[in-house]
Every structure is written in C-alpha cells, then in structure tokens.
Design an enzyme around this catalytic site. Structure first.
Site, short mmCIF file in Angstrom:
data_model
loop_
_atom_site.label_atom_id
_atom_site.label_comp_id
_atom_site.label_asym_id
_atom_site.label_seq_id
_atom_site.Cartn_x
_atom_site.Cartn_y
_atom_site.Cartn_z
CG ASP A 143 124.88 54.32 131.71
OD1 ASP A 143 124.95 53.16 131.07
OD2 ASP A 143 123.23 54.66 131.99
N GLY B 26 125.80 49.40 120.76
CA GLY B 26 127.17 49.30 120.17
C GLY B 26 127.65 50.93 119.30
CB ALA B 27 128.85 54.12 119.68
CB SER C 222 123.98 51.61 124.16
OG SER C 222 125.54 53.01 123.68
CB ALA C 223 123.47 53.52 120.34
CG HIS D 56 127.22 52.60 128.76
ND1 HIS D 56 125.83 53.46 128.91
CD2 HIS D 56 127.41 52.06 127.75
CE1 HIS D 56 125.54 53.81 128.09
NE2 HIS D 56 126.25 53.00 126.85
#
Length: 546
Positions: A338, A126-127, A212-213, A453
């Site tokens: 991605d 979630g960045a 991801s993050a 992604h």
C-alpha cells in the site's frame, strides 16, 4: 428439424425469462418517485440501476447537508450526476459542481423482484481531496460501477460527498467546525436506511465499506455517536482513522490556506468573507503543489485538508472512541505494498532499475516520518528495517525495504491497532484481518512490487467478470458479499476457497488473499516485529526537543 427445434426451445426460454417480473420499475422514496434502468450484465440475474438519486439538497458552503425538498412526478435516474467540486488529479484546474449530493443504487433481480437483500454502501477514496461515486473509467466503464458486485446477491450503493476545501476546511472552532464531507456521508447512509426497503433492501443489514481516505471515513462513521443503529457492518481497505494523514487536530485556523483565500484574519465576519468567495478559487486554494512532492517531505505532510476532532461528529481522538464501534462487525486489512506509490514519490530511485537506493536515502525517509521523535528514532527504525540486509545487501532488497517502511507506517500498523481496538471493545460483534498480496498489474514497476495502493479495487468491483481477458481469478468480492450477508466472510451464498478465522483480543489470525489460496493462506500476527516497534519501542522514545 433439429436446428428448428433448438431454435424454438431457445426462443421459449427467452420468452419465459423476459416475461418474469424482474424490475422494480417506479420506486417511491420519501422525497419522490424514481425510475431506473434494467441492465443485462451478461450474467444472471439482471441488475436494475438507479443513478443520480438525490439524498440531500444542494449544500450551502460549510453547512451540514439538509433533506431534499422532494420533487413531483417520476425522476428518471439513469445517469451519474456530477461529482462534488474538486481539483483534478494534476491540480491544474477544477471539475464538478456544488450540486452534487447524489447516490447510485444497483439492485440484482432473479426470476422475481428482490426483497430483503443485504446492502453495501461504498465510500470512494482520494485523500479527502478528490474522487467521485463513478470514478475512474476503464474501457468506458466506471471502476465503481456496482452491477457486478450486486450480481453476488447484494444491493450496492455508491455515494458522492464534498471533498477538498468545501468538504474539510476547518477553523478549529464553532465558526467553521469542519467535517462537512463526513456529514454528507452520514446523510447518505441515513437516506439508505430510510429508503432502501423500497428498493428491495434490508435496512437492518447495511454494510459500509471504503478504501484509502474513505476507509478512514468508514472508521469515523463507526466511532461517531451519530451512527448508532444506522448500519450493521463495516469494511476498511488500505486506511483507518488512525493513519497519520487521516485526521488533523486543529487548535487554530489553517493560515496557509487562509492566505491563499485572502480574507483578513482580524475580521469578525470571516465566514461571510469566505462564503462570498468564488467557489472555484476556494477549491484551488486546497490543491497540492506537485513540485513539492518528489524527493522531499513525506506526502502526508502536504495534505492540508482532512477530518478534525470537532467535539461533535468526532467528539474526541478517534482512538478513544472505539467503544462506539463495538456494535458493528468489522473487517479490515491492507494491500501488501500500500505504501509503494508514496515511497516512490519520496525516494524515486526505488523504481529506477539503473539507480541505487542509498542508506542515506532510507535514513532521509525515516527522518521525515519520525520528525516528532528526532535522531534517536531514525537510528532505531533504521536498525529494525536493515537487520535482514546482511553486509552486502541486494539493491532490490533495499528498495523493497523503502516500500515496506511506508506501507507499515502509513497503513499496516495503524490498521492492526484499530483491529485490536475493535476486538478489545466488542463482545458480540466479529473482527477479521487480511493482507491482499497479488502481484501488481501496473506496467513498468520492478518485479518485486506486489499489490499497490488501490489496486485491490479492480478485483473488488468484479472487473475480472466484466473484463475477463485482462484479469486473473479472484476471491475477494465473494468474501466481502458473504460478510455483508452474514457477518462471517466464510459463510454465505458465495463459495470461498479458505475458511477465514476471526481476529480476537488474544488471537490475531489474518487471511492472505490472492489467486492461489489454500489452507496455508491463514497466518498469524501480521508483521508483528514491525507492529511491536511502531506501537511500543517507537512510542516510548522521547519527543524531539524534550
């Protein structure tokens, strides 16, 4: 008579299974007793769920998490707790609570209560801005519901931790050193290490994994000096600590955020001012302005909050800390596209079948990605990525090139660098590399789009089992649970279609994962032409303005 006999046999079988001890019932943790719920997954064995178990006290603003004071009686742990306070996806308002440091445990049982099982702790993506341990519902089910994966013979744990302004704001000095979300993750992993034996888990066989993050977070946990002995293995999916948007090196306070919060920079009591501020307004100060996204600067430039080199949890540039990660078995890779979703934001024409993507648009994207190097880098990168176009390139090839540029720059090349760093530093642990390239299941995208992604998560969390009519066959969770059990994704209780060779200092195989795997799924030197460009040619170019 035959029907009656069959009915009697079925009844006896049902009684036999229900009479077996297949639940922990009340579990005594270090802080108090918890009771979960035994859930029938439609498969066998059963899975016992413990949702909303506190692993730390309610955190103070920009303070490290503290141990939970404990409770009397039995905590009924059958519902997910609120996510940590954060902006919603459209960035218009907030959701969640400051009381959010809870985790969820999914324990499989057979004819007897499980003991000494491997444990997998999942960190959501979630960045660094949003997300939760029970995020994204599909037909009433959380995407991160761990019961199907637990059915593979592992205990699955999902955790909450602070994100956004309250999780990653930093002043770059001792006042607000930052990384509070990373400290929360560390506290959760530590809690699992101390308590998981009571749930039937093996505290000496813990795997942390994320996407991801939070795949980057997995790397940060690996390289931090505080993680020694806490876990044994790690998996990164579509993100690493060296990705361009994973870490911010701060030498001064983030004035853009500070001005939104309206505390005066000359005040000595800055921290007191911030702590007295409304937490919802603090959270909204870290939002992304969606009007600044489409067709403008790379998305990574809009992210204001991320981990920092704080001299403590992350004592140095992460690339210099992989000697700390040498003790962990490591598996990492990317989805084949991605970067497509980010490329579609920066160059919207790639997803519009009626619109052509121009050479100038491709060069404009490269300008944003390589601004530290200037015009020479744009020209060099364009030559590398257009070499296969020919004199009259197919418009779809040009569009796919845009997606490949962002995939390579943001995800694939940093992941290959980290895999090499791990292989170079370790002596006894193993390293594995993969590429996941299922065709996208997202409607409306062009035919050339492959795995987007985060699109791997539906397969990883076994939605093909729980929603079988919507999915193709998959193999990924079998490799993942095997790796958690043994350190070798090819070896374990779960059958796999292809043996997966290890990535080493001098030998770089990778496994292509999809629904039609064979011996040819093992390949070598993943996109080495582009990896060499970004790690060698690009790095040797002079910086802009030099």
């Amino acid at each position: 008579v035959i029907l009656m006999s069959l009915g009697t046999m079925l009844q006896m079988c049902t009684m036999q299974f229900t009479e077996q001890p297949s639940a922990l019932n009340v579990v005594q943790t270090k802080a108090g007793a918890v009771e979960g719920l035994n859930v029938d997954t439609g498969l066998f064995p059963m899975v016992e769920e413990f949702k909303g178990v506190p692993f730390a006290d309610v955190p103070g603003k920009w303070e490290k998490p503290k141990p939970h004071p404990g409770w009397d009686g039995v905590l009924i742990a059958t519902k997910f707790r609120e996510r940590c306070l954060q902006v919603m996806l459209l960035q218009t308002k907030t959701q969640g609570s400051e009381d959010c440091l809870y985790l969820n445990i999914f324990v499989p049982h057979g004819l007897s209560v499980s003991t000494n099982l491997p444990v997998m702790v999942y960190l959501f993506g979630g960045a660094f801005l949003l997300g939760a341990s029970d995020d994204v519902e599909a037909l009433g089910e959380s995407l991160y519901d761990g019961k199907e994966m637990a059915d593979g013979g592992v205990i699955v744990v999902t955790v909450n931790y602070r994100v956004g302004t309250l999780g990653f704001l930093s002043s770059g000095d001792e006042r607000l050193p930052g990384n509070y979300g990373l400290w929360d993750q560390h506290a959760a992993i530590s809690w699992v290490h101390r308590n998981i034996r009571a749930f039937g888990g093996n505290p000496d066989n813990i795997t942390i994994f994320g996407q991801s993050a939070r795949a980057a977070s997995v790397n940060f946990q690996m390289v931090s000096p505080y993680s020694k002995g806490l876990f044994r293995r790690a998996i990164c999916q579509g993100g690493v600590a060296l990705s361009p948007c994973s870490v911010i090196n701060l030498s001064h306070f983030n004035l853009k955020l500070y001005k939104k919060i309206t505390c005066k920079t000359e005040e000595d009591d800055m921290l007191a001012c911030l702590k007295a501020f409304n937490p919802i307004k603090l959270t909204m100060a870290g939002k992304i302005n969606l009007l600044d996204i489409f067709g403008k600067d790379p998305v990574m430039d809009l992210l204001q909050l991320a981990p920092v080199v704080d001299g403590d949890f992350i004592p140095d540039d992460p690339g210099k800390l992989f000697h700390n990660a040498a003790q962990f078995d490591y598996l990492a890779g990317v989805n084949s596209m991605d970067g497509h979703i980010f490329a579609g934001i920066n160059v919207p024409s790639i997803n519009n079948m009626k619109e052509t993507t121009t050479t100038d648009q491709v060069k404009g994207l490269l300008t944003g990605l390589t601004k530290d190097k200037g015009d020479a880098a744009v020209s060099s990168a364009f030559d590398v990525y257009s070499v296969h176009w020919g004199l009259a390139p197919d418009p779809a090839i040009v569009k796919k090139t845009v997606a490949d540029i962002e995939t390579n720059f943001l995800f694939l090349v940093p992941t290959q660098i980290v895999l090499q760093l791990h292989a170079n530093n370790t002596r006894s642990a193993c390293t594995y590399s993969y590429l996941f390239n299922m065709k996208t299941r997202i409607p409306g995208f062009p035919r050339w789009v492959e795995a987007e992604h985060a699109e791997d998560l539906q397969y990883l969390f076994s939605k093909p089992f729980s929603l079988p009519l919507l999915y193709f066959p998959r193999h990924r969770d079998a490799y993942w649970t095997n790796f958690a059990k043994t350190g070798d994704p090819s070896r374990g209780n779960s059958k796999v279609p292809v043996l997966w060779p290890a990535f080493t200092k001098y030998h770089q195989p990778y496994l292509v994962i999809n629904d039609s795997m064979s011996k040819s799924s093992v390949s070598y030197d993943l996109r080495s032409f582009y990896v060499k460009f970004w790690t060698q040619t690009y790095g040797q170019l002079p910086s802009a303005g030099t």
